[in-house]
Design a protein around this motif. Structure first.
Motif, PDB file in Angstrom:
ATOM      1  N   UNK A 162     -14.753 -32.609  -3.605  1.00  0.00           N
ATOM      2  CA  UNK A 162     -13.289 -32.679  -3.667  1.00  0.00           C
ATOM      3  C   UNK A 162     -12.666 -32.354  -2.306  1.00  0.00           C
ATOM      4  N   UNK A 163     -13.175 -31.294  -1.664  1.00  0.00           N
ATOM      5  CA  UNK A 163     -12.627 -30.906  -0.356  1.00  0.00           C
ATOM      6  C   UNK A 163     -12.875 -31.996   0.674  1.00  0.00           C
ATOM      7  N   UNK A 181      -6.405 -28.299  -7.750  1.00  0.00           N
ATOM      8  CA  UNK A 181      -6.335 -28.153  -9.204  1.00  0.00           C
ATOM      9  C   UNK A 181      -7.408 -28.995  -9.888  1.00  0.00           C
ATOM     10  N   UNK A 182      -7.654 -30.183  -9.373  1.00  0.00           N
ATOM     11  CA  UNK A 182      -8.680 -31.043  -9.955  1.00  0.00           C
ATOM     12  C   UNK A 182     -10.065 -30.421  -9.788  1.00  0.00           C
ATOM     13  N   UNK A 185     -10.396 -27.514 -12.147  1.00  0.00           N
ATOM     14  CA  UNK A 185     -10.574 -27.985 -13.522  1.00  0.00           C
ATOM     15  C   UNK A 185     -12.021 -28.401 -13.782  1.00  0.00           C
ATOM     16  N   UNK A 186     -12.645 -29.104 -12.817  1.00  0.00           N
ATOM     17  CA  UNK A 186     -14.032 -29.522 -12.997  1.00  0.00           C
ATOM     18  C   UNK A 186     -14.955 -28.300 -13.053  1.00  0.00           C
ATOM     19  N   UNK A 187     -14.669 -27.313 -12.223  1.00  0.00           N
ATOM     20  CA  UNK A 187     -15.467 -26.081 -12.231  1.00  0.00           C
ATOM     21  C   UNK A 187     -15.318 -25.382 -13.576  1.00  0.00           C
ATOM     22  N   UNK A 188     -14.093 -25.264 -14.057  1.00  0.00           N
ATOM     23  CA  UNK A 188     -13.860 -24.598 -15.348  1.00  0.00           C
ATOM     24  C   UNK A 188     -14.565 -25.342 -16.490  1.00  0.00           C
ATOM     25  N   UNK A 189     -14.518 -26.663 -16.453  1.00  0.00           N
ATOM     26  CA  UNK A 189     -15.192 -27.459 -17.494  1.00  0.00           C
ATOM     27  C   UNK A 189     -16.693 -27.184 -17.486  1.00  0.00           C
TER      28      UNK A 189
END
Length: 196
Positions: A162-163, A181-182, A185-189
């Protein structure tokens, strides 16, 4: 003529590393030149080879210092983090990459031989991954084991992707906004799936 006796070997090593760090920060790895570093410190390129073995050795040492600075930045972010330590890590990744773009990119652009790394070079890399792994284990309320370490490496790769897209403009070119934020969100998922 170089100032061959002006500095001890340790002083010379530090002088070259500081100049090399500054040059990579200014130009990036693609335009990095050991000759330019030698010129900046007033020594010959032979001196750089004497101290670091070769240009790969010099860049590896510069990158080792970047990994140390990056791990320090993650530790500092966690020291100030509230409850959401994972968010603090993700945002600190983006901040370090954005604030040190050429140095950060050089970590991935430079591909030395396997025999270039020493235990001293590996330690900051291991520390950086250890910080992330410890937080992943803490979030999952699990001990650090190979599964947690593998998940941590995958999460670093997710945030890195992402970065990288954000900092090269690819993310915006795809019509996307709020890359942090994206990534979060992927990390949290991924963490939720691992916890479930």
């Amino acid at each position: 003529m170089g100032r061959r006796s002006d500095h001890s070997r340790d002083e010379l090593r530090e002088l070259i590393l500081v100049a090399g760090e500054q040059l990579i920060a200014e130009t990036g790895y693609a335009d990095f030149s050991a000759r330019e570093v030698a010129k900046r410190v007033g020594y010959t390129i032979g001196t750089i080879h004497n101290v670091f073995g070769n240009v790969d050795g010099l860049v590896t040492q510069i990158n080792t210092r970047t990994f140390t600075a990056w791990a320090d930045a993650l530790d500092a972010a966690l020291a100030e983090a509230g409850e959401d330590r994972i968010e603090a890590l993700v945002l600190a990744y983006f901040r370090f990459a954005a604030d040190n773009l050429n140095r950060w990119a050089a970590l991935y652009d430079h591909r030395p031989g396997d025999d270039t790394y020493t235990p001293e070079d590996e330690a900051p890399r291991a520390r950086l991954l250890g910080i992330v792994t410890d937080e992943v284990a803490r979030t999952l309320d699990r001990p650090v084991d190979e599964a947690v370490a593998t998940l941590a490496r995958s999460l670093v790769a997710t945030v890195h992707g992402h970065a990288s897209f954000a900092l090269t403009g690819s993310w915006a070119a795809m019509g996307q906004t709020d890359v942090e934020a994206a990534a979060l969100a992927r990390v949290r998922e991924s963490l939720a799936a691992a916890a479930g």
